[in-house]
Design an enzyme around this catalytic site. Sequence first.
Site, PDB file in Angstrom:
ATOM      1  N   GLY A  29     -38.931  31.624  15.853  1.00  0.00           N
ATOM      2  CA  GLY A  29     -38.630  32.799  16.660  1.00  0.00           C
ATOM      3  C   GLY A  29     -39.836  33.434  17.306  1.00  0.00           C
ATOM      4  O   GLY A  29     -39.692  34.293  18.169  1.00  0.00           O
ATOM      5  N   CYS A 238      -7.870  25.493  27.373  1.00  0.00           N
ATOM      6  CA  CYS A 238      -8.328  24.711  28.517  1.00  0.00           C
ATOM      7  C   CYS A 238      -7.101  24.134  29.246  1.00  0.00           C
ATOM      8  O   CYS A 238      -6.205  23.563  28.621  1.00  0.00           O
ATOM      9  CB  CYS A 238      -9.248  23.588  28.053  1.00  0.00           C
ATOM     10  SG  CYS A 238      -9.693  22.449  29.374  1.00  0.00           S
ATOM     11  N   CYS A 241      -7.524  19.960  28.970  1.00  0.00           N
ATOM     12  CA  CYS A 241      -7.436  19.234  27.704  1.00  0.00           C
ATOM     13  C   CYS A 241      -6.723  20.023  26.618  1.00  0.00           C
ATOM     14  O   CYS A 241      -6.517  19.518  25.525  1.00  0.00           O
ATOM     15  CB  CYS A 241      -8.821  18.804  27.230  1.00  0.00           C
ATOM     16  SG  CYS A 241      -9.790  20.135  26.513  1.00  0.00           S
ATOM     17  N   CYS A 263     -12.748  23.728  30.174  1.00  0.00           N
ATOM     18  CA  CYS A 263     -13.911  23.686  29.285  1.00  0.00           C
ATOM     19  C   CYS A 263     -15.176  23.671  30.119  1.00  0.00           C
ATOM     20  O   CYS A 263     -15.275  22.937  31.097  1.00  0.00           O
ATOM     21  CB  CYS A 263     -13.897  22.414  28.440  1.00  0.00           C
ATOM     22  SG  CYS A 263     -12.573  22.323  27.259  1.00  0.00           S
ATOM     23  N   CYS A 269     -14.589  17.984  27.098  1.00  0.00           N
ATOM     24  CA  CYS A 269     -13.267  18.011  27.732  1.00  0.00           C
ATOM     25  C   CYS A 269     -12.799  16.583  28.033  1.00  0.00           C
ATOM     26  O   CYS A 269     -11.663  16.195  27.720  1.00  0.00           O
ATOM     27  CB  CYS A 269     -13.328  18.830  29.014  1.00  0.00           C
ATOM     28  SG  CYS A 269     -11.719  19.320  29.650  1.00  0.00           S
TER      29      CYS A 269
END
Lengths: 288, 265
Positions: A29, A238, A241, A263, A269
């Site tokens: 970080g 979606c 899909c 997606c 997808c």
Amino acid sequence: MSDYNFAYLDEQTKRMIRRAILKGIAVPGYQVPFASREMPMPYGWGTGGVQVTAACLTPDDRLKVIDQGADDTTNAVSIRKFFQRTAGVAVTEATAEATVIQTRHRIPETPLCEGQILVYQVPIPEPLRFLEPRETETRKMHELEEYGLMHVKLYEDIARHGTIATAYAYPVKVEERYVMDPSPIPKFDNPKLSDNPAIQLFGAGREQRIYALPPYTQVVSLDFEDHPFEASKAPHDCDLCGAGDSYLDEVITDDRGSRMYVCSDTDFCAGRRAAGHVGRLGQPGAAE
Amino acid sequence: MGAVDLDICARVKEDRPLLSVQGVKKLYGSRIGCTDVTFDLFPGEVLGIVGESGSGKSTLLGCLAGHLKPDAGRILYDGRDMGALGEPERRRLSRTEWAFVHQNARDGLRMGVSAGGNVGERLMAVGARNYGTIRDTAADWLGRVEIAADRIDDRPSAFSGGMQQRLQIARNLVTGPRLVFMDEPTGGLDVSVQARLLDLLRGLVRDLGLSVVIVTHDLAVVRLLADRLMVMKSGRVVEQGLTDQVLDDPQHGYTQLLVSSVLQV
């Protein structure tokens, strides 16, 4: 092949970047400064990510590049072509097959595994930047862990919108020490940052900073006790899909306000459609 | 028996100065910012520092608040030497036990953040993580400094000068500091607004038992607020004593000049 050194950058530059990456992994970080090079693309197109990828690539690697989850948009296509030309590495669109994945603003839906490297393109690495313009002061704040200001931003969100309206680049705390900007990924992806088996590297070219999350790092999204963090997405499935658990793009389909949700991860997808899943507007067997 | 002991303990504690300044000196190159400043400030006491522009008042205040590093002398806060204190500790003190009210409210406020956020910042800086509590506390403090509750989500840029100054005071006092530094808190405000602000400050100082160091060139301000007064000229303290005593019976020539320069209406 070409007259370029492997992966475009010279070996000394790659060593310098690798040192920054190792330092970043050692201090999760923490933003490590590095001597960012001019790349043959404009700032904002992923110069930081490209340099990190170049320093990580070996001839045996298989590279995947995504832009907002898609493999076939301008940014993804040109960076993929760049490394095909300068490094001659194999490329793929399948998340599971890739060893190095450079991404702009998404984490793939398919869970990553050990041995994979995920490289993020970062426009502004400093999470406190828009609250405190002085670099000297923000460094001091990181040094002394003075992160109250980050919550002021979230407070303002709730005061103005009723909920935490920050939807992307949602600030996180790494291993209870550094507050980090996860790059502009949707906050839907934030939970995937934590405890991820892959190495996650962040490169900011213009701002000359590299930071990192080693595998299985604890990453917590900041919030308030009475307004907890929520990984939000559009409340739909979606349309191609039928997936109910993936991050969706909203696509306007005509001038009368019709829209569809698909997606944002194209590989995910396509994989689902190939497996026979069909959404509201999808046609059976129409994948690829 | 026990009660008596406690009583003595409390009184002994009261007798120890909160802030003890010993021979503080600050130079700008070869020029004197302030020199040979020595005083004690006790809990609940208000000390006024007056003097003309360039007399070293603000330099002294900067040294006390830790913004400037004195070239000589010692500053003890609650018995601890500020010079030996590390920066993390000093910054923690400055957002918990100390407060600094700037002359220009814009220096002390975040202009891009709502009034509630401004007041809440110090709370969040010391670890408050409950939105409801932070907001209630902010609303309570806005009430105490006479800012209407429906302005809580407005930015300070939409406030008048007097309101900005009151907001700055609320933002500083919300964490219950013990020691407040004020640099010309009424500067740049018109007289009626000044009067209300002074009234408010006097009430808050009494209610909260604050120790205050207030720098001003306005003798009326110290007459109203300060228990004790220090007069500075050319970086030196030329006279100090009880406020009424110094103002009504000035001994030093400069103080006499200062007191006689006040326009009588």
